[in-house]
Design a protein around this motif. Structure first.
Motif, PDB file in Angstrom:
ATOM      1  N   VAL A 171      34.970  66.416  51.935  1.00  0.00           N
ATOM      2  CA  VAL A 171      34.669  65.024  51.571  1.00  0.00           C
ATOM      3  C   VAL A 171      34.518  64.195  52.844  1.00  0.00           C
ATOM      4  O   VAL A 171      35.396  64.190  53.704  1.00  0.00           O
ATOM      5  CB  VAL A 171      35.778  64.444  50.671  1.00  0.00           C
ATOM      6  N   ARG A 172      33.399  63.496  52.967  1.00  0.00           N
ATOM      7  CA  ARG A 172      33.127  62.647  54.127  1.00  0.00           C
ATOM      8  C   ARG A 172      33.750  61.275  53.977  1.00  0.00           C
ATOM      9  O   ARG A 172      34.242  60.696  54.932  1.00  0.00           O
ATOM     10  CB  ARG A 172      31.606  62.533  54.324  1.00  0.00           C
ATOM     11  N   LYS A 173      33.717  60.734  52.772  1.00  0.00           N
ATOM     12  CA  LYS A 173      34.305  59.407  52.560  1.00  0.00           C
ATOM     13  C   LYS A 173      34.572  59.222  51.086  1.00  0.00           C
ATOM     14  O   LYS A 173      34.001  59.905  50.231  1.00  0.00           O
ATOM     15  CB  LYS A 173      33.396  58.304  53.091  1.00  0.00           C
ATOM     16  N   VAL A 174      35.454  58.285  50.780  1.00  0.00           N
ATOM     17  CA  VAL A 174      35.757  57.902  49.399  1.00  0.00           C
ATOM     18  C   VAL A 174      35.545  56.401  49.285  1.00  0.00           C
ATOM     19  O   VAL A 174      36.025  55.636  50.133  1.00  0.00           O
ATOM     20  CB  VAL A 174      37.207  58.270  49.004  1.00  0.00           C
ATOM     21  N   VAL A 175      34.838  55.995  48.259  1.00  0.00           N
ATOM     22  CA  VAL A 175      34.538  54.576  48.031  1.00  0.00           C
ATOM     23  C   VAL A 175      35.075  54.184  46.663  1.00  0.00           C
ATOM     24  O   VAL A 175      34.811  54.877  45.664  1.00  0.00           O
ATOM     25  CB  VAL A 175      33.024  54.303  48.095  1.00  0.00           C
ATOM     26  N   THR A 176      35.828  53.081  46.607  1.00  0.00           N
ATOM     27  CA  THR A 176      36.381  52.594  45.345  1.00  0.00           C
ATOM     28  C   THR A 176      35.839  51.199  45.062  1.00  0.00           C
ATOM     29  O   THR A 176      35.864  50.334  45.937  1.00  0.00           O
ATOM     30  CB  THR A 176      37.916  52.549  45.398  1.00  0.00           C
ATOM     31  N   VAL A 177      35.349  51.012  43.842  1.00  0.00           N
ATOM     32  CA  VAL A 177      34.871  49.707  43.390  1.00  0.00           C
ATOM     33  C   VAL A 177      35.782  49.254  42.258  1.00  0.00           C
ATOM     34  O   VAL A 177      36.017  50.001  41.301  1.00  0.00           O
ATOM     35  CB  VAL A 177      33.416  49.788  42.887  1.00  0.00           C
ATOM     36  N   VAL A 178      36.308  48.039  42.388  1.00  0.00           N
ATOM     37  CA  VAL A 178      37.181  47.470  41.350  1.00  0.00           C
ATOM     38  C   VAL A 178      36.619  46.122  40.938  1.00  0.00           C
ATOM     39  O   VAL A 178      36.296  45.290  41.785  1.00  0.00           O
ATOM     40  CB  VAL A 178      38.623  47.275  41.868  1.00  0.00           C
ATOM     41  N   GLU A 179      36.472  45.919  39.642  1.00  0.00           N
ATOM     42  CA  GLU A 179      36.069  44.602  39.147  1.00  0.00           C
ATOM     43  C   GLU A 179      36.997  44.204  38.018  1.00  0.00           C
ATOM     44  O   GLU A 179      37.487  45.057  37.265  1.00  0.00           O
ATOM     45  CB  GLU A 179      34.619  44.590  38.672  1.00  0.00           C
ATOM     46  N   GLU A 180      37.260  42.915  37.912  1.00  0.00           N
ATOM     47  CA  GLU A 180      38.121  42.402  36.850  1.00  0.00           C
ATOM     48  C   GLU A 180      37.394  41.252  36.181  1.00  0.00           C
ATOM     49  O   GLU A 180      37.035  40.269  36.835  1.00  0.00           O
ATOM     50  CB  GLU A 180      39.464  41.953  37.407  1.00  0.00           C
ATOM     51  N   VAL A 181      37.149  41.380  34.901  1.00  0.00           N
ATOM     52  CA  VAL A 181      36.398  40.371  34.147  1.00  0.00           C
ATOM     53  C   VAL A 181      37.382  39.333  33.611  1.00  0.00           C
ATOM     54  O   VAL A 181      38.268  39.651  32.816  1.00  0.00           O
ATOM     55  CB  VAL A 181      35.611  41.016  32.998  1.00  0.00           C
ATOM     56  N   LEU A 182      37.210  38.084  34.044  1.00  0.00           N
ATOM     57  CA  LEU A 182      38.101  37.002  33.645  1.00  0.00           C
ATOM     58  C   LEU A 182      37.434  36.017  32.692  1.00  0.00           C
ATOM     59  O   LEU A 182      38.107  35.425  31.838  1.00  0.00           O
ATOM     60  CB  LEU A 182      38.592  36.248  34.884  1.00  0.00           C
ATOM     61  N   LEU A 183      36.125  35.820  32.855  1.00  0.00           N
ATOM     62  CA  LEU A 183      35.352  34.907  32.008  1.00  0.00           C
ATOM     63  C   LEU A 183      34.124  35.624  31.489  1.00  0.00           C
ATOM     64  O   LEU A 183      33.524  36.437  32.193  1.00  0.00           O
ATOM     65  CB  LEU A 183      34.886  33.676  32.799  1.00  0.00           C
ATOM     66  N   GLU A 184      33.752  35.320  30.264  1.00  0.00           N
ATOM     67  CA  GLU A 184      32.513  35.829  29.679  1.00  0.00           C
ATOM     68  C   GLU A 184      31.827  34.653  28.998  1.00  0.00           C
ATOM     69  O   GLU A 184      32.400  34.037  28.099  1.00  0.00           O
ATOM     70  CB  GLU A 184      32.827  36.947  28.677  1.00  0.00           C
ATOM     71  N   LEU A 185      30.622  34.321  29.483  1.00  0.00           N
ATOM     72  CA  LEU A 185      29.909  33.130  29.008  1.00  0.00           C
ATOM     73  C   LEU A 185      30.780  31.875  29.147  1.00  0.00           C
ATOM     74  O   LEU A 185      30.765  30.990  28.292  1.00  0.00           O
ATOM     75  CB  LEU A 185      29.455  33.293  27.559  1.00  0.00           C
ATOM     76  N   GLY A 186      31.553  31.837  30.201  1.00  0.00           N
ATOM     77  CA  GLY A 186      32.393  30.673  30.462  1.00  0.00           C
ATOM     78  C   GLY A 186      33.688  30.629  29.678  1.00  0.00           C
ATOM     79  O   GLY A 186      34.515  29.740  29.898  1.00  0.00           O
ATOM     80  N   ARG A 187      33.873  31.580  28.769  1.00  0.00           N
ATOM     81  CA  ARG A 187      35.099  31.624  27.962  1.00  0.00           C
ATOM     82  C   ARG A 187      36.111  32.547  28.613  1.00  0.00           C
ATOM     83  O   ARG A 187      35.762  33.665  29.017  1.00  0.00           O
ATOM     84  CB  ARG A 187      34.811  32.149  26.551  1.00  0.00           C
ATOM     85  N   PRO A 188      37.363  32.139  28.702  1.00  0.00           N
ATOM     86  CA  PRO A 188      38.380  33.041  29.244  1.00  0.00           C
ATOM     87  C   PRO A 188      38.501  34.297  28.372  1.00  0.00           C
ATOM     88  O   PRO A 188      38.437  34.228  27.144  1.00  0.00           O
ATOM     89  CB  PRO A 188      39.670  32.219  29.181  1.00  0.00           C
ATOM     90  N   VAL A 189      38.658  35.411  29.030  1.00  0.00           N
ATOM     91  CA  VAL A 189      38.868  36.675  28.328  1.00  0.00           C
ATOM     92  C   VAL A 189      40.346  36.770  27.964  1.00  0.00           C
ATOM     93  O   VAL A 189      41.214  36.552  28.820  1.00  0.00           O
ATOM     94  CB  VAL A 189      38.447  37.854  29.223  1.00  0.00           C
ATOM     95  N   ALA A 190      40.626  37.065  26.708  1.00  0.00           N
ATOM     96  CA  ALA A 190      42.016  37.096  26.238  1.00  0.00           C
ATOM     97  C   ALA A 190      42.873  38.017  27.100  1.00  0.00           C
ATOM     98  O   ALA A 190      43.961  37.652  27.537  1.00  0.00           O
ATOM     99  CB  ALA A 190      42.061  37.535  24.777  1.00  0.00           C
ATOM    100  N   THR A 191      42.369  39.224  27.341  1.00  0.00           N
ATOM    101  CA  THR A 191      43.056  40.171  28.218  1.00  0.00           C
ATOM    102  C   THR A 191      42.060  40.616  29.288  1.00  0.00           C
ATOM    103  O   THR A 191      41.107  41.328  28.960  1.00  0.00           O
ATOM    104  CB  THR A 191      43.559  41.396  27.432  1.00  0.00           C
ATOM    105  N   PRO A 192      42.229  40.170  30.530  1.00  0.00           N
ATOM    106  CA  PRO A 192      41.282  40.571  31.576  1.00  0.00           C
ATOM    107  C   PRO A 192      41.140  42.089  31.655  1.00  0.00           C
ATOM    108  O   PRO A 192      42.136  42.820  31.561  1.00  0.00           O
ATOM    109  CB  PRO A 192      41.905  40.001  32.852  1.00  0.00           C
ATOM    110  N   VAL A 193      39.916  42.549  31.772  1.00  0.00           N
ATOM    111  CA  VAL A 193      39.624  43.979  31.802  1.00  0.00           C
ATOM    112  C   VAL A 193      39.294  44.385  33.228  1.00  0.00           C
ATOM    113  O   VAL A 193      38.432  43.786  33.871  1.00  0.00           O
ATOM    114  CB  VAL A 193      38.443  44.317  30.867  1.00  0.00           C
ATOM    115  N   ARG A 194      39.996  45.390  33.695  1.00  0.00           N
ATOM    116  CA  ARG A 194      39.722  45.928  35.033  1.00  0.00           C
ATOM    117  C   ARG A 194      38.914  47.214  34.879  1.00  0.00           C
ATOM    118  O   ARG A 194      39.276  48.102  34.110  1.00  0.00           O
ATOM    119  CB  ARG A 194      41.019  46.196  35.777  1.00  0.00           C
ATOM    120  N   ARG A 195      37.805  47.286  35.616  1.00  0.00           N
ATOM    121  CA  ARG A 195      36.980  48.494  35.646  1.00  0.00           C
ATOM    122  C   ARG A 195      36.986  49.041  37.063  1.00  0.00           C
ATOM    123  O   ARG A 195      36.858  48.296  38.032  1.00  0.00           O
ATOM    124  CB  ARG A 195      35.547  48.191  35.216  1.00  0.00           C
ATOM    125  N   VAL A 196      37.103  50.352  37.170  1.00  0.00           N
ATOM    126  CA  VAL A 196      37.198  50.998  38.478  1.00  0.00           C
ATOM    127  C   VAL A 196      36.268  52.199  38.508  1.00  0.00           C
ATOM    128  O   VAL A 196      36.173  52.952  37.538  1.00  0.00           O
ATOM    129  CB  VAL A 196      38.640  51.476  38.766  1.00  0.00           C
TER     130      VAL A 196
END
Length: 201
Positions: free
Chosen positions: A5-30
Motif C-alpha cells: 500500500v502506497r497511501k491511505v486516504v480517508t474522507v469523512v462527511e457529516e450531514v447537519l442540514l438538508e434543504l436548510g432543515r436541521p437533520v434530526a440525527t446527523p449522519v456521518r459517511r466515511v
C-alpha cells in the motif's frame, strides 16, 4: 505492508442540514481508500488470480475496515456499508473485482462491521484523480430503502496506470430526512395498476 500500500486516504462527511432543515440525527459517511500497486501489473493475462487474492485481500479488508470503524466510533455505529475498486488504465476491471468480490475481502468487512447483508459495490477503470461514487445500503437489511445512499471519494494522484484503489465505505445512519417507506409499507404495484391510475387521471 505486504500488500504494498502506497497511501491511505480517508474522507469523512457529516450531514447537519438538508434543504436548510436541521437533520434530526446527523449522519456521518466515511470512505477509506488504499492505493496499492496492481499485483498483476505487467504480467499480461493472468488466468489464476487466486494466489494474490488470498495474500492481499484479507489484509486490505482489515486495514480499511479498521479505519472505517475508528472514524465512526465503533462497529455498532456502522449502519450501512459498501465497497469499491478503481483500476488504473493498464489493468483489467477483473483485477479490482478480484480484490473486493471474494470472501477474502467481503467476509472480513462484513464480520468486522457486524453486518449480515451482501455488500453493495461499484468498480471502474479510471485515470488518476477521477472521483468514484460508492453506494451504501443497510448492513443487516439490504432492502431497507432509508439507507440507500452514496459517498464519493477521489485520490488526486491515484490510481497510476499500474495501481489499484480499493475502498471500503460506511454510514452511521440513513439518508437525511428519509421518508419514502420500504417494502413492508409499499402497496402492490403492477403495470396494470399503473394503467388504471393513468386512465383515472
Amino acid at each position: 505492508m505486504s500488500t504494498g500500500v502506497r497511501k491511505v486516504v480517508t474522507v469523512v462527511e457529516e450531514v447537519l442540514l438538508e434543504l436548510g432543515r436541521p437533520v434530526a440525527t446527523p449522519v456521518r459517511r466515511v470512505a477509506v481508500a488504499a492505493v496499492l500497486r496492481n499485483p498483476w501489473a505487467g504480467r499480461g493475462f493472468v488466468a489464476d488470480l487466486q494466489p494474490e487474492v488470498e495474500a492481499v485481500a484479507p489484509e486490505l479488508a482489515q486495514l480499511l475496515t479498521g479505519k472505517l470503524i475508528d472514524a465512526l466510533g465503533g462497529a455498532d455505529r456502522v449502519e450501512a456499508f459498501g465497497k469499491a475498486a478503481v483500476v488504473g488504465l493498464d489493468g483489467e476491471i477483473e483485477h479490482g473485482g478480484a480484490l473486493i468480490h471474494t470472501p477474502y475481502f467481503g467476509n472480513v468487512l462484513r464480520e468486522l462491521t457486524e453486518g449480515t447483508s451482501i455488500i453493495v459495490f461499484s468498480d471502474d477503470r479510471l485515470p488518476a484523480g477521477e472521483p468514484l461514487t460508492v453506494p451504501l445500503w443497510h448492513k443487516k437489511a439490504a432492502a431497507t430503502r432509508s439507507h440507500y445512499q452514496t459517498v464519493q471519494i477521489r485520490v488526486p494522484d491515484a490510481p497510476r496506470p499500474d495501481e489499484l484503489v480499493v475502498i471500503a465505505a460506511a454510514a452511521s445512519g440513513p439518508r437525511p430526512n428519509a421518508r419514502i417507506g420500504d417494502r413492508r409499507t409499499d402497496p402492490a404495484v403492477r403495470l396494470a395498476d399503473l394503467e388504471k391510475l393513468e386512465t383515472a387521471r
